[in-house]
Write a protein that holds these residues in place. Structure first.
Motif, PDB file in Angstrom:
ATOM      1  N   LEU A   1       3.284   1.383  31.411  1.00 21.22           N
ATOM      2  CA  LEU A   1       3.474   0.509  30.428  1.00 21.22           C
ATOM      3  C   LEU A   1       2.559   0.420  29.142  1.00 21.22           C
ATOM      4  N   ASP A   2       3.048   0.478  27.833  1.00 22.84           N
ATOM      5  CA  ASP A   2       2.029   0.331  26.827  1.00 22.84           C
ATOM      6  C   ASP A   2       1.367  -0.820  26.657  1.00 22.84           C
ATOM      7  N   THR A   3       0.091  -1.120  27.428  1.00 17.90           N
ATOM      8  CA  THR A   3      -0.555  -2.352  27.065  1.00 17.90           C
ATOM      9  C   THR A   3      -1.727  -2.437  26.233  1.00 17.90           C
ATOM     10  N   GLY A   4      -2.017  -0.885  25.497  1.00 18.87           N
ATOM     11  CA  GLY A   4      -3.104  -1.062  24.646  1.00 18.87           C
ATOM     12  C   GLY A   4      -4.548  -0.841  25.162  1.00 18.87           C
ATOM     13  N   VAL A   5      -4.953  -0.920  26.488  1.00 19.02           N
ATOM     14  CA  VAL A   5      -5.944  -0.849  27.118  1.00 19.02           C
ATOM     15  C   VAL A   5      -6.845   0.057  26.742  1.00 19.02           C
ATOM     16  N   MET A   6      -6.087   1.328  26.624  1.00 20.59           N
ATOM     17  CA  MET A   6      -7.002   2.703  26.208  1.00 20.59           C
ATOM     18  C   MET A   6      -6.905   2.925  24.937  1.00 20.59           C
ATOM     19  N   ALA A   7      -6.512   2.124  24.173  1.00 17.75           N
ATOM     20  CA  ALA A   7      -6.771   2.141  22.568  1.00 17.75           C
ATOM     21  C   ALA A   7      -7.722   1.376  22.236  1.00 17.75           C
ATOM     22  N   GLU A   8      -8.594   0.541  23.289  1.00 26.42           N
ATOM     23  CA  GLU A   8      -9.871  -0.166  22.854  1.00 26.42           C
ATOM     24  C   GLU A   8     -10.932   0.689  23.163  1.00 26.42           C
ATOM     25  N   PRO A   9     -12.348   0.178  22.682  1.00 27.98           N
ATOM     26  CA  PRO A   9     -13.412   0.857  22.831  1.00 27.98           C
ATOM     27  C   PRO A   9     -13.834   0.842  24.490  1.00 27.98           C
ATOM     28  N   MET A  10     -14.472   1.901  24.698  1.00 28.54           N
ATOM     29  CA  MET A  10     -14.684   2.543  26.197  1.00 28.54           C
ATOM     30  C   MET A  10     -15.648   1.384  26.686  1.00 28.54           C
TER      31      MET A  10
END
Length: 208
Positions: free
Chosen positions: A105-114
């Protein structure tokens, strides 16, 4: 059954005292022996008041798999009820991670800062804090590209310099009681287990 359990639970402190150096007992469970052994995505979460304060940055630096890090002000407990606060919606954060990697699912979690971390403001020493002042910061990668290592020499002058080295031995024989004010090594944040006023320790320590 209770007595049987008590008789069979190992005394960990006794075992640890037999392994006071980094021998095979510690190495077999240490990820730093082979970071490449981890092949799955990792979300490493820790707390500045925990006993394992450098685990998250080390994992972010050395792992090659997709990874994120989160460090709060917390002691050794889950971030949705840990002290000192502020707390976060940890279960919701974990669900975002699992939904992304297990369900696609596209939760946006990997688009955030490391890395996201709590930067604590100055606070008076106390053996217990319900909450620490500060703010959340973020870094797109770790170690941050703008970070630079600087070597500083212990100096006979106040502070640390780059040129005036101490060229003689500096003896330090602190009494065994030094560290008594340091608080628990791995506090759970539920009682007076954090470091309080450490001036007694400072007075018995070698200070530069």
């Amino acid at each position: 059954m209770w007595l049987q359990r008590l008789h069979n639970v190992p005394l960990f402190l006794e075992r640890w005292l037999r392994h006071q150096h980094r021998d095979a007992y510690w190495k077999h469970g240490s990820i730093c022996e082979d970071y490449a052994a981890i092949e799955c995505p990792v979300y490493a979460i820790g707390g500045w008041t925990d006993g394992y304060t450098n685990a998250v940055p080390r994992l972010l630096e050395h792992l090659t798999v997709p990874r994120k890090g989160l460090i709060g002000p917390w002691a050794h407990a889950y971030p949705h009820f840990a002290r000192p606060g502020p707390r976060i919606g940890f279960l919701q954060e974990a669900l975002r991670w699992w939904d992304h990697w297990l369900k696609g699912l596209d939760t946006g979690v990997m688009a955030e800062p490391m890395l996201r971390a709590w930067m604590t403001d100055s606070a008076r020493p106390a053996p217990y804090h319900e909450e620490l002042p500060g703010r959340w910061i973020a870094e797109p990668s770790w170690a941050a590209a703008r970070d630079r290592a600087h070597a500083a020499c212990i100096s006979p002058m106040p502070g640390c310099g780059r040129t005036r080295r101490i060229s003689r031995r500096v003896p330090c024989v602190s009494p065994q009681s030094v560290g008594a004010r340091a608080g628990s090594w791995c506090p759970f944040g539920a009682g007076p287990d954090q470091a309080g006023d450490q001036r007694d320790d400072d007075a018995r320590s070698l200070v530069f």
